[in-house]
Design a protein around this motif. Structure first.
Motif, PDB file in Angstrom:
ATOM      1  N   ARG A   1     -37.347  13.737 -31.690  1.00 21.15           N
ATOM      2  CA  ARG A   1     -38.128  14.970 -31.200  1.00 21.15           C
ATOM      3  C   ARG A   1     -39.402  14.765 -30.948  1.00 21.15           C
ATOM      4  O   ARG A   1     -40.057  13.882 -31.824  1.00 21.15           O
ATOM      5  CB  ARG A   1     -37.798  16.069 -32.320  1.00 21.15           C
ATOM      6  N   LYS A   2     -39.696  15.554 -29.989  1.00 22.34           N
ATOM      7  CA  LYS A   2     -41.314  15.284 -29.767  1.00 22.34           C
ATOM      8  C   LYS A   2     -42.118  16.144 -30.831  1.00 22.34           C
ATOM      9  O   LYS A   2     -43.343  15.870 -30.992  1.00 22.34           O
ATOM     10  CB  LYS A   2     -41.718  16.249 -28.424  1.00 22.34           C
ATOM     11  N   GLN A   3     -41.799  16.922 -31.427  1.00 23.04           N
ATOM     12  CA  GLN A   3     -42.635  17.860 -32.417  1.00 23.04           C
ATOM     13  C   GLN A   3     -41.353  18.641 -33.407  1.00 23.04           C
ATOM     14  O   GLN A   3     -40.234  18.639 -33.421  1.00 23.04           O
ATOM     15  CB  GLN A   3     -43.208  18.716 -31.800  1.00 23.04           C
ATOM     16  N   THR A   4     -42.020  18.850 -34.531  1.00 17.01           N
ATOM     17  CA  THR A   4     -41.242  19.817 -35.582  1.00 17.01           C
ATOM     18  C   THR A   4     -40.547  21.067 -34.853  1.00 17.01           C
ATOM     19  O   THR A   4     -41.281  21.634 -34.169  1.00 17.01           O
ATOM     20  CB  THR A   4     -41.978  20.146 -36.697  1.00 17.01           C
TER      21      THR A   4
END
Length: 281
Positions: free
Chosen positions: A266-269
């Motif tokens: 994933r690129k971010q949460t």
């Protein structure tokens, strides 16, 4: 001009991954390497190969246990390790199971089905009776079909192209819609697709939506959240923890390797929107 554009495109890679990232980016631009953007990705790739061998391409634990995968994807990420170890989107698996039991749901509909992991895991373990899956990528559709074949589930799943409700309505009547759970993962398009007309069709179904609001226009997101207040109670499902030390099959790997296997790339949460119709409560 073209050279300048290529140089500009690899600057973010260098900033994120350093000199090894720059090295792999140059190789990729020269068509000498198309798999990795960093040494980290290369490590994940080789770990994935080992997990595929250890598990024999079969989910070894959890809700989707015994589901077989051909371990191919159309997006090029390295998430087969977490899938085969049974912990990919674990909190989503658990929430789907909870909702299915609570509301006695029979039909699973997946917009943005990827490789069919969720649909096939649920069918394989007799959690849902039938699945309707939508995947816009043609190679993705073929992968879902191949995965359904090796699990002997071809007769329990129907595969469509781009997510739309026209084809779905031809297959599900109002009774079935009330007994359906939708898993929606369409990279931000959810906020456009789930307009007032479509929400009115889905208002008696349960929706689990991967929240890509960071990829969408603020006005689309705002309209969506205003709209769902009419029909749904909203729960935010956050990503959860993973414990690699509970998986005996990877005891011999070192700590760094164990934690890399937990990655979902994933690129971010991110979080998921759980929408339960008010009329069901």
């Amino acid at each position: 001009m073209r050279l300048l554009s290529k140089i500009q495109s690899i600057i973010p890679t260098y900033q994120k991954h350093g000199i090894d990232g720059l090295f792999y980016a140059i190789l990729k631009n020269l068509k000498l390497n198309t798999k990795f953007v960093s040494i980290l990705e290369k490590k994940k790739y080789y770990l994935e190969k080992r997990i595929i061998k250890i598990t024999n391409k079969t989910v070894i634990q959890g809700i989707y246990k015994s589901t077989k995968l051909i371990c191919e994807s159309h997006w090029g990420g390295f998430d087969n390790s977490s899938k085969l170890l049974g912990i990919y989107e674990k909190q989503v698996q658990e929430k789907i199971l909870e909702l299915q039991k609570k509301f006695n749901l029979k039909y699973f509909i997946n917009f943005g089905a990827g490789d069919g992991y969720h649909a096939l895991g649920l069918l394989k373990n007799n959690i849902f009776d039938y699945a309707y899956v939508f995947e816009i990528n043609n190679r993705g559709k073929k992968i879902i079909y191949e995965n359904s074949k090796i699990n002997n589930l071809e007769n329990k799943i129907k595969i469509f192209g781009k997510a739309n409700l026209v084809e779905l309505k031809e297959n599900l009547d109002n009774v079935k819609m009330k007994q359906s759970l939708f898993l929606i993962d369409i990279e931000g398009e959810e906020f456009k697709m789930l307009n007032e007309e479509n929400i009115s069709i889905l208002k008696e179904s349960i929706l689990v939506i991967e929240n890509h609001s960071f990829l969408s226009k603020n006005e689309d997101v705002k309209k969506f959240f205003e709209l769902i207040k009419k029909y749904y109670n909203l729960e935010i499902l956050n990503n959860g923890s993973r414990n690699p030390y509970n998986i005996k099959e990877i005891d011999d790997f070192d700590d760094d390797e164990k934690w890399l296997m937990m990655s979902e790339n994933r690129k971010q949460t991110m979080d998921w929107l759980i929408l339960v119709p008010k009329m069901k409560l």
